[in-house]
Design a protein around this motif. Structure first.
Motif, PDB file in Angstrom:
ATOM      1  N   PHE A   1       0.854  -1.190   0.000  1.00 30.70           N
ATOM      2  CA  PHE A   1       0.000   0.000   0.000  1.00 30.70           C
ATOM      3  C   PHE A   1       0.886   1.235   0.000  1.00 30.70           C
ATOM      4  N   ASN A   2       0.321   2.351  -0.445  1.00 26.71           N
ATOM      5  CA  ASN A   2       1.087   3.598  -0.478  1.00 26.71           C
ATOM      6  C   ASN A   2       0.347   4.770   0.153  1.00 26.71           C
ATOM      7  N   GLY A   3      -0.811   4.494   0.753  1.00 32.24           N
ATOM      8  CA  GLY A   3      -1.605   5.552   1.358  1.00 32.24           C
ATOM      9  C   GLY A   3      -2.465   6.306   0.370  1.00 32.24           C
ATOM     10  N   ARG A   4      -2.445   5.881  -0.915  1.00 24.14           N
ATOM     11  CA  ARG A   4      -3.213   6.596  -1.941  1.00 24.14           C
ATOM     12  C   ARG A   4      -4.036   5.647  -2.822  1.00 24.14           C
ATOM     13  N   ASP A   5      -3.467   4.513  -3.170  1.00 24.52           N
ATOM     14  CA  ASP A   5      -4.052   3.628  -4.186  1.00 24.52           C
ATOM     15  C   ASP A   5      -4.661   2.356  -3.615  1.00 24.52           C
ATOM     16  N   GLY A   6      -4.964   2.345  -2.329  1.00 19.51           N
ATOM     17  CA  GLY A   6      -5.541   1.155  -1.727  1.00 19.51           C
ATOM     18  C   GLY A   6      -4.491   0.100  -1.422  1.00 19.51           C
ATOM     19  N   GLU A   7      -4.969  -1.069  -1.042  1.00 18.37           N
ATOM     20  CA  GLU A   7      -4.077  -2.192  -0.730  1.00 18.37           C
ATOM     21  C   GLU A   7      -4.110  -3.191  -1.888  1.00 18.37           C
ATOM     22  N   TRP A   8      -2.944  -3.700  -2.249  1.00 18.40           N
ATOM     23  CA  TRP A   8      -2.815  -4.617  -3.374  1.00 18.40           C
ATOM     24  C   TRP A   8      -2.103  -5.904  -2.946  1.00 18.40           C
ATOM     25  N   LYS A   9      -2.525  -7.011  -3.558  1.00 19.96           N
ATOM     26  CA  LYS A   9      -1.721  -8.224  -3.496  1.00 19.96           C
ATOM     27  C   LYS A   9      -0.642  -8.102  -4.565  1.00 19.96           C
ATOM     28  N   ALA A  10       0.593  -8.431  -4.188  1.00 20.68           N
ATOM     29  CA  ALA A  10       1.706  -8.300  -5.126  1.00 20.68           C
ATOM     30  C   ALA A  10       2.573  -9.557  -5.078  1.00 20.68           C
ATOM     31  N   GLN A  11       3.253  -9.795  -6.174  1.00 17.41           N
ATOM     32  CA  GLN A  11       4.137 -10.961  -6.280  1.00 17.41           C
ATOM     33  C   GLN A  11       5.575 -10.480  -6.421  1.00 17.41           C
ATOM     34  N   LEU A  12       6.477 -11.182  -5.768  1.00 18.46           N
ATOM     35  CA  LEU A  12       7.895 -10.826  -5.821  1.00 18.46           C
ATOM     36  C   LEU A  12       8.591 -11.606  -6.924  1.00 18.46           C
ATOM     37  N   THR A  13       9.432 -10.910  -7.674  1.00 17.06           N
ATOM     38  CA  THR A  13      10.317 -11.575  -8.633  1.00 17.06           C
ATOM     39  C   THR A  13      11.747 -11.140  -8.319  1.00 17.06           C
ATOM     40  N   PHE A  14      12.684 -12.058  -8.512  1.00 14.33           N
ATOM     41  CA  PHE A  14      14.079 -11.818  -8.151  1.00 14.33           C
ATOM     42  C   PHE A  14      14.940 -11.840  -9.422  1.00 14.33           C
ATOM     43  N   PRO A  15      15.123 -10.685 -10.089  1.00 16.82           N
ATOM     44  CA  PRO A  15      15.966 -10.654 -11.292  1.00 16.82           C
ATOM     45  C   PRO A  15      17.409 -11.044 -10.998  1.00 16.82           C
TER      46      PRO A  15
END
Length: 245
Positions: A47-61
């Motif tokens: 979350f960023n305090g502006r755009d709501g809460e999101w589920k996110a996935q991590l990728t490791f380049p």
């Protein structure tokens, strides 16, 4: 909608939109990879305090880089809490606690106020903001309070908007019960003012009691430390005339 406390939450100071990768900074990489020991494909909440809460996935380049990829919104962004928190700074350890608890209790603005008997000082607004973010991450809060520059009490009063009522804790009140004073408040815009460890000066007490937009309340028969008084005052205000109703 209630927060999901089974997943790790991370504040990001960046715009969030679907499938737009956000590079983790060095501190976040260390936290995600070394502290939490998450791996490629792991899911977190962001979350960023502006755009709501999101589920996110991590990728490791690479070993030292992580991309955070927003997948879907889990909670929409709520309105910013409208309760302003005005406080005389305490010593550092207790100040950290005070900021965290004010965020948990629904503060939308955090305003340090310098009084005559103040014992603490604000050395870093970034530290206040970091404590606010940490509390939001841990407690499922999406709205990050605005942290303002310190101001003298007299200067604050001179420019105060008269449509926002200040509630302050008055240790010299004639009663122990704050309920009647709170029931008499009709304004929807509120601010809570907590004084320093030594209390307000007699001059400050006279000033506050002379203002028609200020309401003094007691907090019971016991002497409370400033940080305890803040939590107690937040609780009674939210229960009586705030967002707990």
């Amino acid at each position: 909608m209630r927060a999901n406390f089974r997943m790790q939450r991370l504040f990001l100071d960046a715009p969030i939109s679907a499938d737009s990768p956000i590079p983790a900074n060095d501190e976040q990489v260390n936290y995600l990879a070394n502290v939490l020991r998450l791996q490629d494909g792991a899911e977190i909440l962001i979350f960023n305090g502006r755009d709501g809460e999101w589920k996110a996935q991590l990728t490791f380049p690479s070993r030292k880089k992580i991309q955070i990829v927003p997948v879907e919104v889990t909670r929409p962004q709520p309105e910013q809490p409208d309760l302003h928190y005005l406080f005389a700074p305490l010593k550092v350890g207790r100040l950290d606690y005070l900021i965290q608890k004010s965020v948990e209790m629904g503060a939308g603005v955090i305003q340090p106020v310098m009084t005559q008997h103040v014992q603490g000082k604000i050395t870093s607004l970034d530290r206040l903001r970091a404590n606010a973010v940490e509390a939001a991450e841990q407690c499922g809060i999406l709205a990050i309070p605005e942290v303002r520059e310190p101001v003298r009490l007299t200067a604050l009063i001179e420019t105060w908007p008269r449509d926002r009522r200040i509630i302050y804790c008055d240790e010299g009140a004639d009663t122990n019960n704050p309920m009647n004073a709170l029931r008499a408040i009709a304004e929807k815009k509120l601010a809570l003012l907590i004084g320093p460890e030594g209390g307000f000066s007699e001059e400050e007490q006279r000033l506050l009691r002379s203002l028609d937009f200020v309401t003094p309340i007691p907090l019971g028969p016991r002497i409370l430390r400033a940080d305890t008084a803040a939590v107690a005052a937040f609780a009674v205000i939210q229960a009586m005339i705030g967002d707990w109703r």
